[in-house]
Design a protein around this motif. Sequence first.
Motif, PDB file in Angstrom:
ATOM      1  N   ILE A   5      -8.103   2.754 -41.505  1.00 25.79           N
ATOM      2  CA  ILE A   5      -9.147   2.127 -42.304  1.00 25.79           C
ATOM      3  C   ILE A   5      -9.933   3.222 -43.013  1.00 25.79           C
ATOM      4  N   THR A   6     -10.040   3.112 -44.347  1.00 30.28           N
ATOM      5  CA  THR A   6     -10.805   4.069 -45.126  1.00 30.28           C
ATOM      6  C   THR A   6     -11.744   3.307 -46.050  1.00 30.28           C
ATOM      7  N   ASN A  21      -9.995  -4.664 -37.094  1.00 32.00           N
ATOM      8  CA  ASN A  21      -9.064  -4.619 -35.958  1.00 32.00           C
ATOM      9  C   ASN A  21      -8.901  -5.988 -35.310  1.00 32.00           C
ATOM     10  N   ASP A  22     -10.006  -6.730 -35.147  1.00 31.09           N
ATOM     11  CA  ASP A  22      -9.929  -8.066 -34.566  1.00 31.09           C
ATOM     12  C   ASP A  22      -9.109  -9.006 -35.445  1.00 31.09           C
ATOM     13  N   LYS A  23      -9.311  -8.930 -36.749  1.00 27.44           N
ATOM     14  CA  LYS A  23      -8.563  -9.791 -37.668  1.00 27.44           C
ATOM     15  C   LYS A  23      -7.079  -9.418 -37.693  1.00 27.44           C
ATOM     16  N   ASN A  45     -18.715  -2.823 -58.816  1.00 25.37           N
ATOM     17  CA  ASN A  45     -19.521  -3.755 -59.616  1.00 25.37           C
ATOM     18  C   ASN A  45     -20.035  -4.928 -58.782  1.00 25.37           C
ATOM     19  N   LEU A  46     -20.595  -4.624 -57.635  1.00 25.41           N
ATOM     20  CA  LEU A  46     -21.183  -5.600 -56.722  1.00 25.41           C
ATOM     21  C   LEU A  46     -20.164  -6.563 -56.123  1.00 25.41           C
ATOM     22  N   VAL A  47     -18.883  -6.276 -56.258  1.00 23.13           N
ATOM     23  CA  VAL A  47     -17.838  -7.073 -55.632  1.00 23.13           C
ATOM     24  C   VAL A  47     -17.251  -6.265 -54.485  1.00 23.13           C
ATOM     25  N   HIS A  48     -17.263  -6.848 -53.313  1.00 19.29           N
ATOM     26  CA  HIS A  48     -16.696  -6.196 -52.140  1.00 19.29           C
ATOM     27  C   HIS A  48     -15.196  -6.448 -52.148  1.00 19.29           C
ATOM     28  N   LYS A  49     -14.431  -5.369 -52.101  1.00 19.98           N
ATOM     29  CA  LYS A  49     -12.983  -5.485 -52.160  1.00 19.98           C
ATOM     30  C   LYS A  49     -12.349  -4.926 -50.899  1.00 19.98           C
ATOM     31  N   ALA A  50     -11.305  -5.596 -50.466  1.00 18.10           N
ATOM     32  CA  ALA A  50     -10.493  -5.111 -49.354  1.00 18.10           C
ATOM     33  C   ALA A  50      -9.047  -5.156 -49.815  1.00 18.10           C
ATOM     34  N   GLU A  51      -8.344  -4.064 -49.605  1.00 16.00           N
ATOM     35  CA  GLU A  51      -6.932  -4.029 -49.960  1.00 16.00           C
ATOM     36  C   GLU A  51      -6.165  -3.369 -48.833  1.00 16.00           C
ATOM     37  N   ALA A  52      -4.904  -3.749 -48.714  1.00 21.04           N
ATOM     38  CA  ALA A  52      -4.099  -3.215 -47.619  1.00 21.04           C
ATOM     39  C   ALA A  52      -2.655  -3.054 -48.060  1.00 21.04           C
ATOM     40  N   ARG A  53      -2.038  -2.030 -47.520  1.00 19.17           N
ATOM     41  CA  ARG A  53      -0.611  -1.789 -47.720  1.00 19.17           C
ATOM     42  C   ARG A  53       0.010  -1.752 -46.337  1.00 19.17           C
ATOM     43  N   GLU A  68     -18.031 -11.872 -52.173  1.00 20.13           N
ATOM     44  CA  GLU A  68     -19.438 -11.464 -52.227  1.00 20.13           C
ATOM     45  C   GLU A  68     -19.841 -10.602 -51.042  1.00 20.13           C
ATOM     46  N   THR A  69     -19.183 -10.812 -49.901  1.00 25.46           N
ATOM     47  CA  THR A  69     -19.457  -9.993 -48.714  1.00 25.46           C
ATOM     48  C   THR A  69     -18.171  -9.329 -48.257  1.00 25.46           C
ATOM     49  N   MET A  70     -18.297  -8.232 -47.562  1.00 26.77           N
ATOM     50  CA  MET A  70     -17.115  -7.511 -47.099  1.00 26.77           C
ATOM     51  C   MET A  70     -16.353  -8.324 -46.061  1.00 26.77           C
ATOM     52  N   TYR A  71     -17.070  -9.060 -45.213  1.00 27.31           N
ATOM     53  CA  TYR A  71     -16.410  -9.857 -44.185  1.00 27.31           C
ATOM     54  C   TYR A  71     -15.567 -10.968 -44.801  1.00 27.31           C
ATOM     55  N   ALA A  72     -16.047 -11.595 -45.859  1.00 22.58           N
ATOM     56  CA  ALA A  72     -15.281 -12.632 -46.552  1.00 22.58           C
ATOM     57  C   ALA A  72     -14.053 -12.031 -47.227  1.00 22.58           C
ATOM     58  N   ALA A  73     -14.196 -10.845 -47.781  1.00 22.36           N
ATOM     59  CA  ALA A  73     -13.060 -10.169 -48.416  1.00 22.36           C
ATOM     60  C   ALA A  73     -11.992  -9.825 -47.377  1.00 22.36           C
ATOM     61  N   ILE A  74     -12.412  -9.388 -46.203  1.00 25.03           N
ATOM     62  CA  ILE A  74     -11.459  -9.063 -45.139  1.00 25.03           C
ATOM     63  C   ILE A  74     -10.740 -10.324 -44.674  1.00 25.03           C
ATOM     64  N   ASP A  75     -11.467 -11.432 -44.534  1.00 24.64           N
ATOM     65  CA  ASP A  75     -10.841 -12.699 -44.141  1.00 24.64           C
ATOM     66  C   ASP A  75      -9.774 -13.123 -45.149  1.00 24.64           C
ATOM     67  N   ALA A  76     -10.100 -13.059 -46.429  1.00 24.75           N
ATOM     68  CA  ALA A  76      -9.150 -13.446 -47.472  1.00 24.75           C
ATOM     69  C   ALA A  76      -7.944 -12.510 -47.472  1.00 24.75           C
TER      70      ALA A  76
END
Length: 94
Positions: A5-6, A21-23, A45-53, A68-76
Motif C-alpha cells: 500500500i502506497t 487489509n480487511d477489505k 482535485n478533491l477526489v479520493h482515488k484508489a487504484e490497484a494492480r 468523496e471519501t477514501m473509504y468509499a473509494a476503497i470499497d468500490a
Amino acid sequence: MQINITGHNIEVTEALRNYVNDKMDHMKRLEEYVKSVNVILSIENLVHKAEARIAVKGDDLFAEAGAETMYAAIDALVDKLERQLVRHKEKLTK
C-alpha cells in the motif's frame, strides 16, 4: 497474498492500511490465483482515488475507483477487483 500500500499526496495512516487489509481479506477465497497486490491511494482535485494492480497467474488485473471519501473509494475498488478476479478464475477453469 502480499499487499503493498502506497500513497500519493496522502499519508497512509494505520487506519487506512488496516481498512485495505480487511477489505482484501474478502478475496481470500480467490487467493490461490493472486500473487501480489499493489494498492495506490491518492487525492486529485478533491477526489479520493484508489487504484490497484493485481498480479495473477498469467496476467495483471487493474482497477481504479474514485469517491468523496477514501473509504468509499476503497470499497468500490474492492468490488471491481472481485468481479475481475471471478471472471479471470472462470476463464482459467474453462
